[in-house]
Enzyme design. Structure first.
Site, PDB file in Angstrom:
ATOM      1  N   SER A   1      12.945  97.458  55.108  1.00  0.00           N
ATOM      2  CA  SER A   1      12.198  96.992  56.290  1.00  0.00           C
ATOM      3  C   SER A   1      11.804  95.523  56.178  1.00  0.00           C
ATOM      4  O   SER A   1      11.128  94.990  57.043  1.00  0.00           O
ATOM      5  CB  SER A   1      10.939  97.848  56.481  1.00  0.00           C
ATOM      6  OG  SER A   1      10.174  97.880  55.282  1.00  0.00           O
TER       7      SER A   1
ATOM      8  N   ASN B   1       1.668 103.534  50.739  1.00  0.00           N
ATOM      9  CA  ASN B   1       1.255 104.261  51.938  1.00  0.00           C
ATOM     10  C   ASN B   1      -0.106 103.790  52.451  1.00  0.00           C
ATOM     11  O   ASN B   1      -0.286 103.599  53.659  1.00  0.00           O
ATOM     12  CB  ASN B   1       1.218 105.768  51.661  1.00  0.00           C
ATOM     13  CG  ASN B   1       2.599 106.298  51.309  1.00  0.00           C
ATOM     14  OD1 ASN B   1       3.583 105.570  51.402  1.00  0.00           O
ATOM     15  ND2 ASN B   1       2.668 107.558  50.901  1.00  0.00           N
TER      16      ASN B   1
ATOM     17  N   THR C   1      -1.807  98.268 103.139  1.00  0.00           N
ATOM     18  CA  THR C   1      -1.571  99.570 102.524  1.00  0.00           C
ATOM     19  C   THR C   1      -0.166  99.959 102.963  1.00  0.00           C
ATOM     20  O   THR C   1       0.241  99.599 104.083  1.00  0.00           O
ATOM     21  CB  THR C   1      -2.575 100.650 102.981  1.00  0.00           C
ATOM     22  OG1 THR C   1      -2.403 100.870 104.383  1.00  0.00           O
ATOM     23  CG2 THR C   1      -4.022 100.235 102.718  1.00  0.00           C
ATOM     24  N   HIS C   2       0.572 100.645 102.119  1.00  0.00           N
ATOM     25  CA  HIS C   2       1.979 100.978 102.390  1.00  0.00           C
ATOM     26  C   HIS C   2       2.797  99.720 102.685  1.00  0.00           C
ATOM     27  O   HIS C   2       3.782  99.783 103.413  1.00  0.00           O
ATOM     28  CB  HIS C   2       2.101 101.952 103.567  1.00  0.00           C
ATOM     29  CG  HIS C   2       1.149 103.105 103.500  1.00  0.00           C
ATOM     30  ND1 HIS C   2       1.451 104.304 102.912  1.00  0.00           N
ATOM     31  CD2 HIS C   2      -0.135 103.220 103.933  1.00  0.00           C
ATOM     32  CE1 HIS C   2       0.413 105.122 102.988  1.00  0.00           C
ATOM     33  NE2 HIS C   2      -0.568 104.476 103.603  1.00  0.00           N
TER      34      HIS C   2
ATOM     35  N   SER D   1      19.930  78.709  91.122  1.00  0.00           N
ATOM     36  CA  SER D   1      21.110  79.560  91.027  1.00  0.00           C
ATOM     37  C   SER D   1      22.301  78.685  90.634  1.00  0.00           C
ATOM     38  O   SER D   1      22.395  77.536  91.048  1.00  0.00           O
ATOM     39  CB  SER D   1      21.364  80.224  92.377  1.00  0.00           C
ATOM     40  OG  SER D   1      22.745  80.517  92.530  1.00  0.00           O
TER      41      SER D   1
ATOM     42  N   LYS E   1      18.899  77.780  96.297  1.00  0.00           N
ATOM     43  CA  LYS E   1      18.000  78.803  95.744  1.00  0.00           C
ATOM     44  C   LYS E   1      16.911  78.239  94.843  1.00  0.00           C
ATOM     45  O   LYS E   1      17.123  77.323  94.068  1.00  0.00           O
ATOM     46  CB  LYS E   1      18.808  79.832  94.940  1.00  0.00           C
ATOM     47  CG  LYS E   1      19.675  80.748  95.752  1.00  0.00           C
ATOM     48  CD  LYS E   1      18.900  81.597  96.754  1.00  0.00           C
ATOM     49  CE  LYS E   1      18.104  82.692  96.091  1.00  0.00           C
ATOM     50  NZ  LYS E   1      18.977  83.700  95.484  1.00  0.00           N
TER      51      LYS E   1
ATOM     52  N   ASN F   1      14.320  80.424  92.567  1.00  0.00           N
ATOM     53  CA  ASN F   1      14.048  81.835  92.260  1.00  0.00           C
ATOM     54  C   ASN F   1      12.771  82.017  91.427  1.00  0.00           C
ATOM     55  O   ASN F   1      12.485  81.215  90.550  1.00  0.00           O
ATOM     56  CB  ASN F   1      15.225  82.435  91.487  1.00  0.00           C
ATOM     57  CG  ASN F   1      16.494  82.472  92.323  1.00  0.00           C
ATOM     58  OD1 ASN F   1      16.424  82.606  93.551  1.00  0.00           O
ATOM     59  ND2 ASN F   1      17.628  82.333  91.675  1.00  0.00           N
TER      60      ASN F   1
ATOM     61  N   GLU G   1       9.849  87.724  87.816  1.00  0.00           N
ATOM     62  CA  GLU G   1      10.780  88.855  87.703  1.00  0.00           C
ATOM     63  C   GLU G   1      10.932  89.303  86.253  1.00  0.00           C
ATOM     64  O   GLU G   1      10.998  90.495  85.955  1.00  0.00           O
ATOM     65  CB  GLU G   1      12.147  88.465  88.270  1.00  0.00           C
ATOM     66  CG  GLU G   1      12.135  88.262  89.769  1.00  0.00           C
ATOM     67  CD  GLU G   1      13.448  87.658  90.249  1.00  0.00           C
ATOM     68  OE1 GLU G   1      14.269  88.395  90.811  1.00  0.00           O
ATOM     69  OE2 GLU G   1      13.656  86.452  90.053  1.00  0.00           O
TER      70      GLU G   1
ATOM     71  N   TYR H   1       2.074 110.820  54.793  1.00  0.00           N
ATOM     72  CA  TYR H   1       3.050 109.784  55.132  1.00  0.00           C
ATOM     73  C   TYR H   1       4.465 110.351  55.193  1.00  0.00           C
ATOM     74  O   TYR H   1       4.851 111.197  54.397  1.00  0.00           O
ATOM     75  CB  TYR H   1       3.004 108.644  54.091  1.00  0.00           C
ATOM     76  CG  TYR H   1       4.047 107.583  54.366  1.00  0.00           C
ATOM     77  CD1 TYR H   1       3.786 106.556  55.267  1.00  0.00           C
ATOM     78  CD2 TYR H   1       5.310 107.637  53.781  1.00  0.00           C
ATOM     79  CE1 TYR H   1       4.750 105.595  55.555  1.00  0.00           C
ATOM     80  CE2 TYR H   1       6.283 106.678  54.064  1.00  0.00           C
ATOM     81  CZ  TYR H   1       5.997 105.668  54.953  1.00  0.00           C
ATOM     82  OH  TYR H   1       6.944 104.725  55.251  1.00  0.00           O
TER      83      TYR H   1
ATOM     84  N   GLN I   1       7.846 104.097  59.207  1.00  0.00           N
ATOM     85  CA  GLN I   1       8.290 102.707  59.093  1.00  0.00           C
ATOM     86  C   GLN I   1       8.732 102.172  60.458  1.00  0.00           C
ATOM     87  O   GLN I   1       8.741 100.974  60.693  1.00  0.00           O
ATOM     88  CB  GLN I   1       9.436 102.630  58.077  1.00  0.00           C
ATOM     89  CG  GLN I   1       9.987 101.248  57.870  1.00  0.00           C
ATOM     90  CD  GLN I   1      10.830 101.166  56.603  1.00  0.00           C
ATOM     91  OE1 GLN I   1      10.326 101.230  55.502  1.00  0.00           O
ATOM     92  NE2 GLN I   1      12.140 101.044  56.770  1.00  0.00           N
TER      93      GLN I   1
ATOM     94  N   LYS J   1       6.575  99.677  63.077  1.00  0.00           N
ATOM     95  CA  LYS J   1       6.386  98.227  63.084  1.00  0.00           C
ATOM     96  C   LYS J   1       7.160  97.511  64.182  1.00  0.00           C
ATOM     97  O   LYS J   1       6.592  96.713  64.927  1.00  0.00           O
ATOM     98  CB  LYS J   1       6.714  97.656  61.704  1.00  0.00           C
ATOM     99  CG  LYS J   1       5.494  97.766  60.785  1.00  0.00           C
ATOM    100  CD  LYS J   1       5.799  97.526  59.339  1.00  0.00           C
ATOM    101  CE  LYS J   1       6.371  98.722  58.636  1.00  0.00           C
ATOM    102  NZ  LYS J   1       5.614  99.973  58.801  1.00  0.00           N
TER     103      LYS J   1
HETATM  104  N1  ARG Z   1       8.037 100.155  54.309  1.00  0.00           N
HETATM  105  C1  ARG Z   1       7.224 101.306  54.388  1.00  0.00           C
HETATM  106  C2  ARG Z   1       6.688 101.480  55.825  1.00  0.00           C
HETATM  107  O1  ARG Z   1       6.781 100.539  56.528  1.00  0.00           O
HETATM  108  C3  ARG Z   1       6.068 101.178  53.463  1.00  0.00           C
HETATM  109  C4  ARG Z   1       5.545 102.462  52.973  1.00  0.00           C
HETATM  110  C5  ARG Z   1       6.609 103.127  52.189  1.00  0.00           C
HETATM  111  N2  ARG Z   1       6.137 104.248  51.457  1.00  0.00           N
HETATM  112  C6  ARG Z   1       6.978 105.090  50.874  1.00  0.00           C
HETATM  113  N3  ARG Z   1       6.454 106.041  50.229  1.00  0.00           N
HETATM  114  N4  ARG Z   1       8.273 104.977  51.013  1.00  0.00           N
HETATM  115  O2  ARG Z   1       6.225 102.508  56.213  1.00  0.00           O
END
Ligand code: ARG
Length: 460
Positions: free
Chosen positions: A23, A110, A155-156, A277, A283, A285, A290, A317, A322, A325
């Site tokens: 990650s 964790n 309204t509407h 455009s 144009k 825009n 949007e 956990y 993961q 994020k």
């Molecule tokens: N990269 C993991 C996450 O974002 C961190 C926690 C990982 N814990 C584990 N026991 N593998 O959740």
């Protein structure tokens, strides 16, 4: 490279898995929080005698150097080290030697990741709240500039009753005020410190969790180790609150897009906030509006992703988490970007007050006021409604407006109508007579502005 958890393994991780479960490509944005959290943890370990004070001091100094190096862009993160937590630990150990291996005492990734996200989110909430406050202030300034600007209320999407642009803008100020409140609420629940939960069942070491919380500026510590490592409610809450911010922005953008069309012609966007455009030379825009409307879907999608990720997870956990994020980061980035560009777009648009007023004077937006006039002259409302409706139909056939009817014309529909009717159905009167708190009358709007200004000052 040897893994920090490699002890019980006989084989290398497959390179496909290496890449798949890492990650670091996205969680590196948490580095400052991760290191600050580690510094607080190390200090606490020293203070509690779990490592020596000297060891703690050396770890802290090492972490500060790692922090400075990452900030300066001197660090290349390693995919094999999986995530930001193990990257930092590896960098520390490379710097201070074996002592670095003591940092993770009485801690798990964790509880560490839970800590990092909470710290990150608290900061981001403060930023989003600041942007929301700036937007509300801009709305109030704009409302003050267009206090008496009559426009049709709909309204509407059919012309309904006259309001003012100021009143219309204040409606959005209310929405963004509620958004701010929701974020503050979410922040309170994010402001709880999870370290000490360990992997799931706490730790055998005598930690001073309160001390860690104080160092890191948390209001409280979590009360259950299992919950502490599996709770992502705060991420869901933020993304839900951000979704509503996007709903509000998107509705406003929809109106701006309509208003900028030749059919409405209520506003003209500034050149700096419009685009052209590639084919049609004429144009101009409303792309920014949007795009904000379009980006709302990303944030709703992130909310859905988070809810779905969590709903089937047994305690505590699970690696699924993961996935929190990227969804959370994208929600944060999107809502911030949209708020940032929306305000100047709004502030620089040119309001065509004359066109708004002209639109309000068509479409019989004063028909309710005609009925109310008849009610004040003794007719029950349902009958007054009927009479006013017939008058509207008559005007439509004659291609005129209610104020262009003569008293003679009126008398054919009701004997109750007298000279005073013209004042009663004048647009300005229609608005100014709506003096109820929260209504569009000039005085009510002035009060609403003052009240909003007070609320903003108090929430700082
Ligand atoms: N990269 C993991 C996450 O974002 C961190 C926690 C990982 N814990 C584990 N026991 N593998 O959740």
């Amino acid at each position: 490279m040897t893994k920090l958890w490699g002890g019980r393994f006989q084989k290398e991780t497959d390179h496909l898995v290496e890449d798949f479960h890492s990650s670091i490509s996205f969680d590196q944005r948490l580095y400052q929080y991760d290191i600050k959290g580690s510094i607080a943890h190390a200090r606490m370990l020293g203070r509690c005698g779990i490592i020596t004070e000297e060891e703690a001091g050396a770890i802290v100094r090492g972490l500060e150097e790692v922090l400075a190096e990452i900030k300066a862009g001197q660090v290349e993160f390693s995919v094999e080290a999986e995530d930001i937590h193990m990257n930092v630990e590896q960098l520390l150990t490379a710097k201070i030697g074996d002592l670095g291996k003591k940092l993770h005492t009485a801690r798990s990734r964790n509880d560490q990741v839970a800590l990092d996200i909470r710290m990150y989110l608290k900061d981001e909430i403060d930023q989003v709240s600041g942007l929301l406050r700036q937007l509300q202030e801009a709305l109030l300034d704009l409302a003050e500039r267009h206090l008496g600007a009559l426009m049709p209320g709909y309204t509407h999407l059919q012309r309904a009753q006259p309001v003012t642009l100021a009143h219309h803008l204040l409606a959005y100020c209310q929405m963004f005020g509620r958004d701010e409140g929701r974020l503050a609420d979410c922040r309170r629940r994010a402001d709880v410190m999870p370290l000490g939960a360990g992997a799931l069942a706490g730790t055998t070491f005598p930690l001073d969790r309160q001390y860690v919380a104080e160092q890191l500026g948390f209001a409280a510590i979590t009360q259950n180790s299992l919950d502490a490592v599996s709770d992502r409610d705060f991420a869901v809450e933020f993304t839900a609150a951000a979704s509503l911010v996007m709903v509000h922005l998107s509705r406003f953008c929809e109106e701006i897009i309509l208003w900028a069309s030749a059919e409405f012609a209520f506003i003209e966007l500034d050149d700096a906030f419009s685009t052209g455009s590639s084919m049609m030379p004429q144009k101009k825009n409303p792309d920014v509006a949007e795009l904000i409307r379009g980006k709302s879907g990303r944030v709703f999608g992130n909310l859905q992703a988070l809810l779905t990720m969590l709903k089937g997870l047994p305690l505590a956990y699970n690696k699924d988490m993961q996935e929190d994020k990227e969804a959370l980061f994208d929600a944060v980035d999107t809502v911030k970007k949209c708020l940032l560009v929306f305000r100047p777009m709004l502030e620089t648009m040119r309001v065509k007050e004359d066109n708004m007023q002209a639109a309000a004077s068509k479409g019989f937006t004063n028909a309710t006021d005609l009925a109310d006039y008849l009610v004040r002259r003794g007719l029950p409302f349902r009958e007054a409604h009927e009479v006013a409706g017939k008058l509207v139909f008559h005007c439509l056939q004659q291609k005129i407006t209610l104020d262009q009817l003569s008293l003679d014309d009126y008398s054919k529909f009701s004997t109750l109508v007298e000279e005073g009717v013209y004042d009663a159905i004048s647009l300005k009167r229609c608005v100014d007579a709506r003096r109820v708190p929260g209504g569009p009358a000039l005085e009510a709007v002035r009060e609403a502005i003052a009240e909003a200004r007070q609320r903003l000052a108090a929430s700082k």
